[in-house]
Design a protein around this motif. Sequence first.
Motif, PDB file in Angstrom:
ATOM      1  N   TYR A   1       0.842  -1.189   0.000  1.00  0.00           N
ATOM      2  CA  TYR A   1       0.000   0.000   0.000  1.00  0.00           C
ATOM      3  C   TYR A   1       0.878   1.240   0.000  1.00  0.00           C
ATOM      4  CZ  TYR A   1      -3.978  -3.005   0.956  1.00  0.00           C
ATOM      5  OH  TYR A   1      -4.948  -3.972   0.869  1.00  0.00           O
ATOM      6  N   GLU A   2       0.325   2.316  -0.477  1.00  0.00           N
ATOM      7  CA  GLU A   2       1.069   3.576  -0.516  1.00  0.00           C
ATOM      8  C   GLU A   2       1.632   3.912   0.859  1.00  0.00           C
ATOM      9  OE1 GLU A   2      -2.034   6.186  -2.453  1.00  0.00           O
ATOM     10  OE2 GLU A   2      -0.262   6.816  -3.585  1.00  0.00           O
ATOM     11  N   GLY A   3       2.858   4.381   0.879  1.00  0.00           N
ATOM     12  CA  GLY A   3       3.493   4.799   2.119  1.00  0.00           C
ATOM     13  C   GLY A   3       4.229   3.703   2.858  1.00  0.00           C
ATOM     14  N   GLN A   4       4.030   2.448   2.439  1.00  0.00           N
ATOM     15  CA  GLN A   4       4.713   1.343   3.113  1.00  0.00           C
ATOM     16  C   GLN A   4       6.099   1.105   2.516  1.00  0.00           C
ATOM     17  OE1 GLN A   4       2.041  -2.048   2.994  1.00  0.00           O
ATOM     18  NE2 GLN A   4       1.146  -1.461   4.966  1.00  0.00           N
ATOM     19  N   GLU A   5       6.898   0.335   3.230  1.00  0.00           N
ATOM     20  CA  GLU A   5       8.209  -0.073   2.737  1.00  0.00           C
ATOM     21  C   GLU A   5       8.073  -1.451   2.082  1.00  0.00           C
ATOM     22  OE1 GLU A   5      12.272   0.347   4.908  1.00  0.00           O
ATOM     23  OE2 GLU A   5      11.549  -1.665   5.368  1.00  0.00           O
ATOM     24  N   VAL A   6       8.708  -1.597   0.934  1.00  0.00           N
ATOM     25  CA  VAL A   6       8.690  -2.878   0.234  1.00  0.00           C
ATOM     26  C   VAL A   6      10.101  -3.442   0.185  1.00  0.00           C
ATOM     27  CG1 VAL A   6       8.312  -4.017  -1.988  1.00  0.00           C
ATOM     28  CG2 VAL A   6       6.667  -2.325  -1.164  1.00  0.00           C
ATOM     29  N   ASN A   7      10.252  -4.690   0.580  1.00  0.00           N
ATOM     30  CA  ASN A   7      11.562  -5.359   0.564  1.00  0.00           C
ATOM     31  C   ASN A   7      11.491  -6.591  -0.328  1.00  0.00           C
ATOM     32  OD1 ASN A   7      12.977  -3.705   2.584  1.00  0.00           O
ATOM     33  ND2 ASN A   7      11.441  -4.534   3.985  1.00  0.00           N
ATOM     34  N   ILE A   8      12.372  -6.659  -1.301  1.00  0.00           N
ATOM     35  CA  ILE A   8      12.414  -7.788  -2.236  1.00  0.00           C
ATOM     36  C   ILE A   8      13.771  -8.461  -2.103  1.00  0.00           C
ATOM     37  CG2 ILE A   8      12.108  -8.546  -4.617  1.00  0.00           C
ATOM     38  CD1 ILE A   8      10.929  -5.745  -5.203  1.00  0.00           C
ATOM     39  N   THR A   9      13.750  -9.760  -1.804  1.00  0.00           N
ATOM     40  CA  THR A   9      15.003 -10.495  -1.635  1.00  0.00           C
ATOM     41  C   THR A   9      15.287 -11.361  -2.852  1.00  0.00           C
ATOM     42  OG1 THR A   9      14.846 -10.495   0.769  1.00  0.00           O
ATOM     43  CG2 THR A   9      16.242 -12.173  -0.223  1.00  0.00           C
ATOM     44  N   CYS A  10      16.505 -11.334  -3.304  1.00  0.00           N
ATOM     45  CA  CYS A  10      16.960 -12.108  -4.456  1.00  0.00           C
ATOM     46  C   CYS A  10      18.042 -13.084  -3.993  1.00  0.00           C
ATOM     47  CB  CYS A  10      17.518 -11.152  -5.505  1.00  0.00           C
ATOM     48  SG  CYS A  10      18.254 -11.948  -6.948  1.00  0.00           S
ATOM     49  N   SER A  11      17.962 -14.303  -4.510  1.00  0.00           N
ATOM     50  CA  SER A  11      18.966 -15.310  -4.195  1.00  0.00           C
ATOM     51  C   SER A  11      19.915 -15.481  -5.368  1.00  0.00           C
ATOM     52  CB  SER A  11      18.271 -16.641  -3.880  1.00  0.00           C
ATOM     53  OG  SER A  11      19.206 -17.694  -3.810  1.00  0.00           O
TER      54      SER A  11
ATOM     55  N   THR B  65      18.828  -7.758  -0.765  1.00  0.00           N
ATOM     56  CA  THR B  65      17.479  -7.263  -0.547  1.00  0.00           C
ATOM     57  C   THR B  65      17.368  -5.825  -1.012  1.00  0.00           C
ATOM     58  OG1 THR B  65      17.117  -8.732   1.333  1.00  0.00           O
ATOM     59  CG2 THR B  65      15.684  -6.814   1.150  1.00  0.00           C
ATOM     60  N   LEU B  66      16.455  -5.609  -1.928  1.00  0.00           N
ATOM     61  CA  LEU B  66      16.133  -4.262  -2.392  1.00  0.00           C
ATOM     62  C   LEU B  66      15.047  -3.704  -1.492  1.00  0.00           C
ATOM     63  CD1 LEU B  66      16.268  -2.003  -4.625  1.00  0.00           C
ATOM     64  CD2 LEU B  66      14.332  -3.193  -5.684  1.00  0.00           C
ATOM     65  N   SER B  67      15.260  -2.512  -0.968  1.00  0.00           N
ATOM     66  CA  SER B  67      14.274  -1.881  -0.103  1.00  0.00           C
ATOM     67  C   SER B  67      13.788  -0.585  -0.746  1.00  0.00           C
ATOM     68  CB  SER B  67      14.876  -1.590   1.266  1.00  0.00           C
ATOM     69  OG  SER B  67      13.926  -0.978   2.104  1.00  0.00           O
ATOM     70  N   LEU B  68      12.476  -0.510  -0.939  1.00  0.00           N
ATOM     71  CA  LEU B  68      11.850   0.691  -1.492  1.00  0.00           C
ATOM     72  C   LEU B  68      11.074   1.366  -0.372  1.00  0.00           C
ATOM     73  CD1 LEU B  68      10.384  -0.964  -4.721  1.00  0.00           C
ATOM     74  CD2 LEU B  68      12.537   0.292  -4.519  1.00  0.00           C
ATOM     75  N   PRO B  69      11.541   2.513   0.095  1.00  0.00           N
ATOM     76  CA  PRO B  69      10.867   3.172   1.218  1.00  0.00           C
ATOM     77  C   PRO B  69       9.627   3.937   0.770  1.00  0.00           C
ATOM     78  CG  PRO B  69      12.743   4.459   0.521  1.00  0.00           C
ATOM     79  CD  PRO B  69      12.731   3.233  -0.344  1.00  0.00           C
ATOM     80  N   ARG B  70       8.570   3.868   1.556  1.00  0.00           N
ATOM     81  CA  ARG B  70       7.402   4.704   1.334  1.00  0.00           C
ATOM     82  C   ARG B  70       6.959   4.691  -0.144  1.00  0.00           C
ATOM     83  NH1 ARG B  70      11.004   7.153   4.240  1.00  0.00           N
ATOM     84  NH2 ARG B  70      11.687   8.533   2.543  1.00  0.00           N
ATOM     85  N   VAL B  71       6.539   3.547  -0.605  1.00  0.00           N
ATOM     86  CA  VAL B  71       6.181   3.408  -2.024  1.00  0.00           C
ATOM     87  C   VAL B  71       4.938   4.223  -2.362  1.00  0.00           C
ATOM     88  CG1 VAL B  71       7.280   1.161  -2.318  1.00  0.00           C
ATOM     89  CG2 VAL B  71       4.891   1.281  -1.568  1.00  0.00           C
ATOM     90  N   SER B  72       4.857   4.604  -3.636  1.00  0.00           N
ATOM     91  CA  SER B  72       3.684   5.297  -4.168  1.00  0.00           C
ATOM     92  C   SER B  72       3.126   4.473  -5.321  1.00  0.00           C
ATOM     93  CB  SER B  72       4.059   6.699  -4.645  1.00  0.00           C
ATOM     94  OG  SER B  72       4.970   6.610  -5.725  1.00  0.00           O
TER      95      SER B  72
END
Lengths: 109, 118
Positions: A13-23, A72-79
């Motif tokens: 959701y908007e405003g949340q942090e998204v973390n994507i982990t790659c192996s 891990t890619l971290s996207l802060p406060r997604v829109s």
Amino acid sequence: LAKTTQPISMDSYEGQEVNITCSHNNIATNDYITWYQQFPSQGPRFIIQGYKTKVTNEVASLFIPADRKSSTLSLPRVSLSDTAVYYCLASYNDYKLSFGAGTTVTVRA
Amino acid sequence: GAGVSQSPSNKVTEKGKDVELRCDPISGHTALYWYRQRLGQGLEFLIYFQGNSAPDKSGLPSDRFSAERTGESVSTLTIQRTQQEDSAVYLCASSLGGLAGVHDNEQFFGPGTRLTVL
């Protein structure tokens, strides 16, 4: 067989942090890990790159543990405009690259 | 400045015909890459050029595929006797010196050529 793997999709959701982990278990010793963003009908666009520990730029952070077998890619406060496919990239020898299959991130209002 | 350009943007061909796809990298970029992206799927690495040389061609899907680069600039990807499974978007990218990822180089992608084989 060397392979880069990442989750197929993530919802947020908007405003949340998204973390994507790659192996990337068999990443080449001296290789960097790179993340790209792709919107429909466009070529991928560079987001961030790192070798180890943590890297931060104006759009994202990248966390790489000491063993470098994942990142891990971290996207802060997604829109809403962050809705896209995110790809992890690593190499396993000097002449070939391996993109992950991509993680579709969907951001909802 | 100008980015990576590819032509044609769209190509529709009949099964069995040959096609040639063109990529113009960013001026001064010595590394050039070709990828294939099937509908709804990720990027499949095909080949990498350092200057005019491709050190490893094993990523090309079959012997119907070939690629060349001249003048450390333009590259062409040729697909002979096209098949329906060749239908995809073919993306080209370039970077400053060295294999991107190994040498801390960002890849700049073109818009792609959408190939449809009927």
